[in-house]
Design a protein around this motif. Sequence first.
Motif, PDB file in Angstrom:
ATOM      1  N   ASN A  65       0.668  -1.109   0.049  1.00 53.15           N
ATOM      2  CA  ASN A  65      -0.006  -0.249   0.112  1.00 53.15           C
ATOM      3  C   ASN A  65       0.811   1.268  -0.040  1.00 53.15           C
ATOM      4  O   ASN A  65       0.355   2.493  -0.441  1.00 53.15           O
ATOM      5  CB  ASN A  65      -0.827  -0.018   1.110  1.00 53.15           C
ATOM      6  CG  ASN A  65      -2.169  -0.937   0.932  1.00 53.15           C
ATOM      7  OD1 ASN A  65      -1.978  -1.942   0.411  1.00 53.15           O
ATOM      8  ND2 ASN A  65      -3.275  -0.697   1.506  1.00 53.15           N
ATOM      9  N   ILE A  66       2.052   1.132   0.625  1.00 50.44           N
ATOM     10  CA  ILE A  66       2.753   2.211   0.382  1.00 50.44           C
ATOM     11  C   ILE A  66       3.341   2.546  -0.911  1.00 50.44           C
ATOM     12  O   ILE A  66       3.464   3.754  -1.300  1.00 50.44           O
ATOM     13  CB  ILE A  66       4.114   1.937   1.511  1.00 50.44           C
ATOM     14  CG1 ILE A  66       3.393   2.377   3.011  1.00 50.44           C
ATOM     15  CG2 ILE A  66       5.278   3.079   1.362  1.00 50.44           C
ATOM     16  CD1 ILE A  66       4.698   1.932   4.053  1.00 50.44           C
ATOM     17  N   GLU A  67       3.630   1.500  -1.814  1.00 51.67           N
ATOM     18  CA  GLU A  67       4.160   1.735  -3.015  1.00 51.67           C
ATOM     19  C   GLU A  67       2.861   2.160  -3.911  1.00 51.67           C
ATOM     20  O   GLU A  67       3.080   3.239  -4.645  1.00 51.67           O
ATOM     21  CB  GLU A  67       4.213   0.256  -3.511  1.00 51.67           C
ATOM     22  CG  GLU A  67       5.785  -0.288  -2.925  1.00 51.67           C
ATOM     23  CD  GLU A  67       6.039  -1.702  -3.517  1.00 51.67           C
ATOM     24  OE1 GLU A  67       4.977  -2.598  -3.859  1.00 51.67           O
ATOM     25  OE2 GLU A  67       7.150  -2.214  -3.445  1.00 51.67           O
ATOM     26  N   ARG A  68       1.768   1.845  -3.581  1.00 52.54           N
ATOM     27  CA  ARG A  68       0.710   2.583  -4.268  1.00 52.54           C
ATOM     28  C   ARG A  68       0.437   4.108  -3.997  1.00 52.54           C
ATOM     29  O   ARG A  68       0.263   4.688  -4.677  1.00 52.54           O
ATOM     30  CB  ARG A  68      -0.625   1.802  -3.769  1.00 52.54           C
ATOM     31  CG  ARG A  68      -1.881   2.377  -4.617  1.00 52.54           C
ATOM     32  CD  ARG A  68      -3.355   1.367  -4.168  1.00 52.54           C
ATOM     33  NE  ARG A  68      -4.268   2.008  -4.727  1.00 52.54           N
ATOM     34  CZ  ARG A  68      -5.590   1.641  -4.529  1.00 52.54           C
ATOM     35  NH1 ARG A  68      -5.818   0.437  -4.113  1.00 52.54           N
ATOM     36  NH2 ARG A  68      -6.690   2.317  -5.142  1.00 52.54           N
ATOM     37  N   PHE A  69       0.661   4.235  -2.613  1.00 53.19           N
ATOM     38  CA  PHE A  69       0.482   5.629  -1.996  1.00 53.19           C
ATOM     39  C   PHE A  69       1.593   6.519  -3.011  1.00 53.19           C
ATOM     40  O   PHE A  69       1.102   7.580  -3.368  1.00 53.19           O
ATOM     41  CB  PHE A  69       0.629   5.720  -0.711  1.00 53.19           C
ATOM     42  CG  PHE A  69       1.063   7.096  -0.359  1.00 53.19           C
ATOM     43  CD1 PHE A  69      -0.003   8.118   0.158  1.00 53.19           C
ATOM     44  CD2 PHE A  69       2.266   7.504   0.231  1.00 53.19           C
ATOM     45  CE1 PHE A  69       0.285   9.314   0.609  1.00 53.19           C
ATOM     46  CE2 PHE A  69       2.657   8.790   0.434  1.00 53.19           C
ATOM     47  CZ  PHE A  69       1.448   9.785   0.688  1.00 53.19           C
ATOM     48  N   LEU A  70       2.756   6.047  -3.020  1.00 60.27           N
ATOM     49  CA  LEU A  70       3.792   7.015  -3.578  1.00 60.27           C
ATOM     50  C   LEU A  70       3.584   7.002  -4.852  1.00 60.27           C
ATOM     51  O   LEU A  70       3.997   8.271  -5.660  1.00 60.27           O
ATOM     52  CB  LEU A  70       5.339   6.247  -3.319  1.00 60.27           C
ATOM     53  CG  LEU A  70       5.570   6.277  -1.945  1.00 60.27           C
ATOM     54  CD1 LEU A  70       6.799   5.457  -1.708  1.00 60.27           C
ATOM     55  CD2 LEU A  70       5.773   7.517  -1.128  1.00 60.27           C
ATOM     56  N   LYS A  71       2.798   6.348  -5.731  1.00 62.17           N
ATOM     57  CA  LYS A  71       2.351   6.475  -7.154  1.00 62.17           C
ATOM     58  C   LYS A  71       1.316   7.314  -7.291  1.00 62.17           C
ATOM     59  O   LYS A  71       1.130   7.630  -8.425  1.00 62.17           O
ATOM     60  CB  LYS A  71       2.214   5.101  -7.746  1.00 62.17           C
ATOM     61  CG  LYS A  71       3.690   4.369  -7.872  1.00 62.17           C
ATOM     62  CD  LYS A  71       3.303   2.578  -8.454  1.00 62.17           C
ATOM     63  CE  LYS A  71       4.557   1.678  -8.326  1.00 62.17           C
ATOM     64  NZ  LYS A  71       4.426   0.530  -8.838  1.00 62.17           N
ATOM     65  N   LEU A  72       0.627   7.632  -6.309  1.00 64.28           N
ATOM     66  CA  LEU A  72      -0.600   8.411  -6.653  1.00 64.28           C
ATOM     67  C   LEU A  72      -0.188   9.836  -6.897  1.00 64.28           C
ATOM     68  O   LEU A  72      -0.746  10.217  -8.024  1.00 64.28           O
ATOM     69  CB  LEU A  72      -1.479   8.603  -5.238  1.00 64.28           C
ATOM     70  CG  LEU A  72      -2.062   7.333  -4.711  1.00 64.28           C
ATOM     71  CD1 LEU A  72      -2.790   7.619  -3.303  1.00 64.28           C
ATOM     72  CD2 LEU A  72      -3.363   6.814  -5.671  1.00 64.28           C
ATOM     73  N   VAL A  73       0.925  10.414  -6.396  1.00 69.06           N
ATOM     74  CA  VAL A  73       1.467  11.477  -6.963  1.00 69.06           C
ATOM     75  C   VAL A  73       2.936  11.382  -6.795  1.00 69.06           C
ATOM     76  O   VAL A  73       3.689  11.338  -5.731  1.00 69.06           O
ATOM     77  CB  VAL A  73       1.249  12.687  -6.358  1.00 69.06           C
ATOM     78  CG1 VAL A  73       1.798  14.047  -6.467  1.00 69.06           C
ATOM     79  CG2 VAL A  73      -0.513  13.095  -6.122  1.00 69.06           C
TER      80      VAL A  73
END
Length: 356
Positions: free
Chosen positions: A226-234
């Motif tokens: 989920n952290i990986e997903r978060f960092l890709k949001l912006v």
Amino acid sequence: MRMVFRWFGDNNDHVSLDQIKQIPGAEGIVWALHDMPAGEEWPMDKINQVKEQAEAYGLNIDVVESVNVHEDIKLGLPTRDRYIENYKRTIEKLSKVGVKVICYNFMPVFDWLRTDLAKKLEDGSTALFYEGSKIHDIDPLDLVKTIAEDSTRTMPGWEPERLADLTELFEAYKNVTTEDLWSNLSYFLEEIIPVAEQHDIKMAIHPDDPPWPIFGLPRIMINKENIERFLKLVDNPYNGLTLCSGSLGSNRENDVADMVRSFSDRIHFAHIRNVRIYDNGDFIETSHRTQDGSVDIYDIVKAYHESEFTGYARPDHGRHIWGEECRPGYGLYDRALGIMYLWGIWDTLERQKKEK
């Protein structure tokens, strides 16, 4: 690594700036305007007051924890834009006094949750404790009703004056899914990160504590995926992390040292603390020492050292020791001991590097 120490202000903290200044290597305070409601624009005079207080003791105010995110933003309500604009103006003001990092979280309703604020450890100290059986499979609205009817049955942070607000919030989140929360977080980031970059302030989201859904509320900052997903949001270096070893480490499946090595270029703020996890998943906070808990603090600090981490770090929650009366988790003594343990590891690694 730049060591800082959380301070709640003259009126909210028994720890003084003079005491913080005496902790070896502590160069600044981690602060906030704790009397400001979430969503309100911070006034410049109050910001300057904290700056003047800290500078009188030679301490910086580079890190703010937290500029809280209003629930309407997390819920994705039409009113969120007004609160986001307030947030932007607060970022601009904080940049004027040299703030470099803003820690925040996106947890619905609660910033963190424990079931006991002073559970006794074997050595006689007390610490924050989480007992899953008091949380799992319980309808929060039923629990609010029970507490309202019987004041002897309560939860830390569930003061009687908050019960009405809690009822409304739980009702508001009833139909909010995990994907809804992701979408609302993305909206917030898309608005905020360009402003943070313009004013050279790193935004650093704190993981959920504990890192799993509670009371049916969605939680998303819970693991490496989920952290990986978060960092890709912006995907912007100003969109980063407050990596908390205690929050993430309370789930045995999370390898915090691996996260440090994987995300080191996006970690702007490190919270370093230990927890002991019991066989049933309950956990209690311990000293920072690796041997006292279930989190490998040595390997985590080693990972930061290998990554040549130059960001900010602080000891996180400490035990309550030597009879100290303090804000739960935020005594002076055990956190100061924690700093010395962390410096001991860091200095040893520095010596080993030079001797190679």
